[in-house]
Design a protein around this motif. Structure first.
Motif, PDB file in Angstrom:
ATOM      1  N   ILE A 112       0.858  -1.165  -0.037  1.00 45.91           N
ATOM      2  CA  ILE A 112      -0.075  -0.051   0.035  1.00 45.91           C
ATOM      3  C   ILE A 112       0.959   1.180  -0.137  1.00 45.91           C
ATOM      4  CG2 ILE A 112      -1.793   1.209   1.320  1.00 45.91           C
ATOM      5  CD1 ILE A 112      -2.315  -1.486   2.576  1.00 45.91           C
ATOM      6  N   SER A 113       0.414   2.254  -0.851  1.00 45.41           N
ATOM      7  CA  SER A 113       1.671   3.388  -0.963  1.00 45.41           C
ATOM      8  C   SER A 113       0.668   4.619  -1.492  1.00 45.41           C
ATOM      9  CB  SER A 113       2.559   2.834  -1.991  1.00 45.41           C
ATOM     10  OG  SER A 113       3.574   4.173  -2.128  1.00 45.41           O
ATOM     11  N   GLU A 114       1.305   5.823  -1.266  1.00 44.45           N
ATOM     12  CA  GLU A 114       0.717   6.847  -1.842  1.00 44.45           C
ATOM     13  C   GLU A 114       0.967   6.801  -3.375  1.00 44.45           C
ATOM     14  OE1 GLU A 114       1.215  10.649   0.368  1.00 44.45           O
ATOM     15  OE2 GLU A 114       2.320   9.289   1.915  1.00 44.45           O
ATOM     16  N   ALA A 115       0.116   7.451  -4.163  1.00 47.91           N
ATOM     17  CA  ALA A 115       0.180   7.608  -5.589  1.00 47.91           C
ATOM     18  C   ALA A 115       0.773   8.854  -5.962  1.00 47.91           C
ATOM     19  CB  ALA A 115      -1.045   7.402  -6.449  1.00 47.91           C
ATOM     20  N   MET A 116       1.371   8.924  -6.947  1.00 50.84           N
ATOM     21  CA  MET A 116       2.304  10.026  -7.475  1.00 50.84           C
ATOM     22  C   MET A 116       1.370  11.252  -7.605  1.00 50.84           C
ATOM     23  SD  MET A 116       5.545   9.588  -7.681  1.00 50.84           S
ATOM     24  CE  MET A 116       6.126  10.644  -8.892  1.00 50.84           C
ATOM     25  N   GLY A 135      -1.442  11.835  -6.335  1.00 43.93           N
ATOM     26  CA  GLY A 135      -2.615  12.149  -5.020  1.00 43.93           C
ATOM     27  C   GLY A 135      -3.346  10.794  -5.015  1.00 43.93           C
ATOM     28  N   GLY A 136      -3.618  10.491  -3.805  1.00 45.09           N
ATOM     29  CA  GLY A 136      -4.570   9.424  -3.305  1.00 45.09           C
ATOM     30  C   GLY A 136      -3.816   8.161  -3.176  1.00 45.09           C
ATOM     31  N   TYR A 137      -4.088   6.853  -3.358  1.00 43.74           N
ATOM     32  CA  TYR A 137      -3.522   5.668  -2.703  1.00 43.74           C
ATOM     33  C   TYR A 137      -3.674   4.748  -3.700  1.00 43.74           C
ATOM     34  CZ  TYR A 137      -3.267   8.756   1.399  1.00 43.74           C
ATOM     35  OH  TYR A 137      -2.961   9.741   2.124  1.00 43.74           O
ATOM     36  N   TYR A 138      -2.690   3.608  -3.572  1.00 46.49           N
ATOM     37  CA  TYR A 138      -2.963   2.414  -4.425  1.00 46.49           C
ATOM     38  C   TYR A 138      -2.415   1.204  -3.719  1.00 46.49           C
ATOM     39  CZ  TYR A 138       2.029   2.536  -5.425  1.00 46.49           C
ATOM     40  OH  TYR A 138       3.347   2.502  -5.288  1.00 46.49           O
ATOM     41  N   ALA A 139      -3.010   0.170  -3.927  1.00 43.89           N
ATOM     42  CA  ALA A 139      -2.772  -1.131  -3.106  1.00 43.89           C
ATOM     43  C   ALA A 139      -2.527  -2.202  -4.251  1.00 43.89           C
ATOM     44  CB  ALA A 139      -3.668  -1.635  -2.441  1.00 43.89           C
ATOM     45  N   VAL A 140      -1.426  -3.101  -4.105  1.00 42.35           N
ATOM     46  CA  VAL A 140      -1.177  -4.149  -5.282  1.00 42.35           C
ATOM     47  C   VAL A 140      -0.801  -5.316  -4.294  1.00 42.35           C
ATOM     48  CG1 VAL A 140       0.521  -4.986  -6.857  1.00 42.35           C
ATOM     49  CG2 VAL A 140      -0.051  -2.466  -6.428  1.00 42.35           C
ATOM     50  N   ARG A 141      -1.671  -6.542  -4.617  1.00 45.30           N
ATOM     51  CA  ARG A 141      -1.383  -7.692  -4.053  1.00 45.30           C
ATOM     52  C   ARG A 141       0.233  -8.161  -4.098  1.00 45.30           C
ATOM     53  NH1 ARG A 141      -5.822 -10.508  -2.194  1.00 45.30           N
ATOM     54  NH2 ARG A 141      -7.772  -9.668  -3.307  1.00 45.30           N
ATOM     55  N   ARG A 142       0.662  -8.620  -2.792  1.00 45.69           N
ATOM     56  CA  ARG A 142       2.016  -9.225  -2.753  1.00 45.69           C
ATOM     57  C   ARG A 142       2.010 -10.519  -3.595  1.00 45.69           C
ATOM     58  NH1 ARG A 142       5.384  -7.043   1.021  1.00 45.69           N
ATOM     59  NH2 ARG A 142       4.427  -5.601   2.480  1.00 45.69           N
ATOM     60  N   HIS A 143       0.950 -11.186  -3.697  1.00 43.44           N
ATOM     61  CA  HIS A 143       0.891 -12.391  -4.391  1.00 43.44           C
ATOM     62  C   HIS A 143      -0.266 -12.343  -5.239  1.00 43.44           C
ATOM     63  CE1 HIS A 143       4.189 -13.834  -2.040  1.00 43.44           C
ATOM     64  NE2 HIS A 143       3.471 -13.651  -1.060  1.00 43.44           N
ATOM     65  N   SER A 144      -0.210 -12.257  -6.660  1.00 46.48           N
ATOM     66  CA  SER A 144      -1.482 -12.056  -7.621  1.00 46.48           C
ATOM     67  C   SER A 144      -2.127 -13.525  -7.484  1.00 46.48           C
ATOM     68  CB  SER A 144      -0.784 -12.003  -8.978  1.00 46.48           C
ATOM     69  OG  SER A 144      -0.205 -10.618  -9.106  1.00 46.48           O
ATOM     70  N   LEU A 145      -3.578 -13.166  -7.560  1.00 50.08           N
ATOM     71  CA  LEU A 145      -4.398 -14.382  -7.683  1.00 50.08           C
ATOM     72  C   LEU A 145      -4.539 -14.384  -8.924  1.00 50.08           C
ATOM     73  CD1 LEU A 145      -6.890 -13.098  -4.726  1.00 50.08           C
ATOM     74  CD2 LEU A 145      -4.790 -14.709  -4.675  1.00 50.08           C
ATOM     75  N   SER A 146      -5.263 -15.799  -9.229  1.00 45.98           N
ATOM     76  CA  SER A 146      -5.135 -16.252 -10.679  1.00 45.98           C
ATOM     77  C   SER A 146      -6.550 -15.414 -11.019  1.00 45.98           C
ATOM     78  CB  SER A 146      -5.564 -17.871 -10.703  1.00 45.98           C
ATOM     79  OG  SER A 146      -7.019 -18.124 -10.148  1.00 45.98           O
ATOM     80  N   LYS A 147      -6.872 -15.368 -12.374  1.00 45.09           N
ATOM     81  CA  LYS A 147      -7.992 -14.651 -13.034  1.00 45.09           C
ATOM     82  C   LYS A 147      -9.255 -15.468 -12.763  1.00 45.09           C
ATOM     83  CE  LYS A 147      -9.964 -12.997 -17.505  1.00 45.09           C
ATOM     84  NZ  LYS A 147     -11.052 -12.425 -16.880  1.00 45.09           N
ATOM     85  N   GLU A 148      -9.276 -16.686 -12.935  1.00 46.24           N
ATOM     86  CA  GLU A 148     -10.312 -17.385 -12.230  1.00 46.24           C
ATOM     87  C   GLU A 148     -10.822 -17.138 -10.939  1.00 46.24           C
ATOM     88  OE1 GLU A 148     -10.653 -22.000 -11.190  1.00 46.24           O
ATOM     89  OE2 GLU A 148     -10.684 -21.800 -13.383  1.00 46.24           O
TER      90      GLU A 148
END
Length: 82
Positions: A28-32, A34-47
């Motif tokens: 989780i981080s501040e966006a360049m 403004g605002g914030y973004y979050a990215v999963r540490r381990h991506s989940l499958s599309k299914e």
């Protein structure tokens, strides 16, 4: 970096609180811009994402909104499939 509380106490007062609560599974981080973004540490499958209406990445304008989105995402992850 400390942030002020969201209006009406709708969410956490600092990004550190979100990181403590959700950081095991999300970066989780501040966006360049403004605002914030979050990215999963381990991506989940599309299914898996499609079956549970989940995301590998999310954006929010405020900490309160990000807190609500992460909480809703966790709830959908934990909900048994019908």
């Amino acid at each position: 970096m400390a942030m002020t509380s969201t209006p009406g106490g709708a969410g956490p007062g600092t990004i550190a609180i979100l990181i403590a609560r959700y950081g095991r599974h999300w970066l989780i981080s501040e966006a360049m811009g403004g605002g914030y973004y979050a990215v999963r540490r381990h991506s989940l499958s599309k299914e898996f994402l499609d079956r549970r209406n989940l995301s590998n990445v999310m954006c929010a304008g405020t900490l309160g909104e990000m807190s609500r989105r992460l909480a809703a995402e966790r709830e959908r992850e934990d909900r048994p499939l019908e």
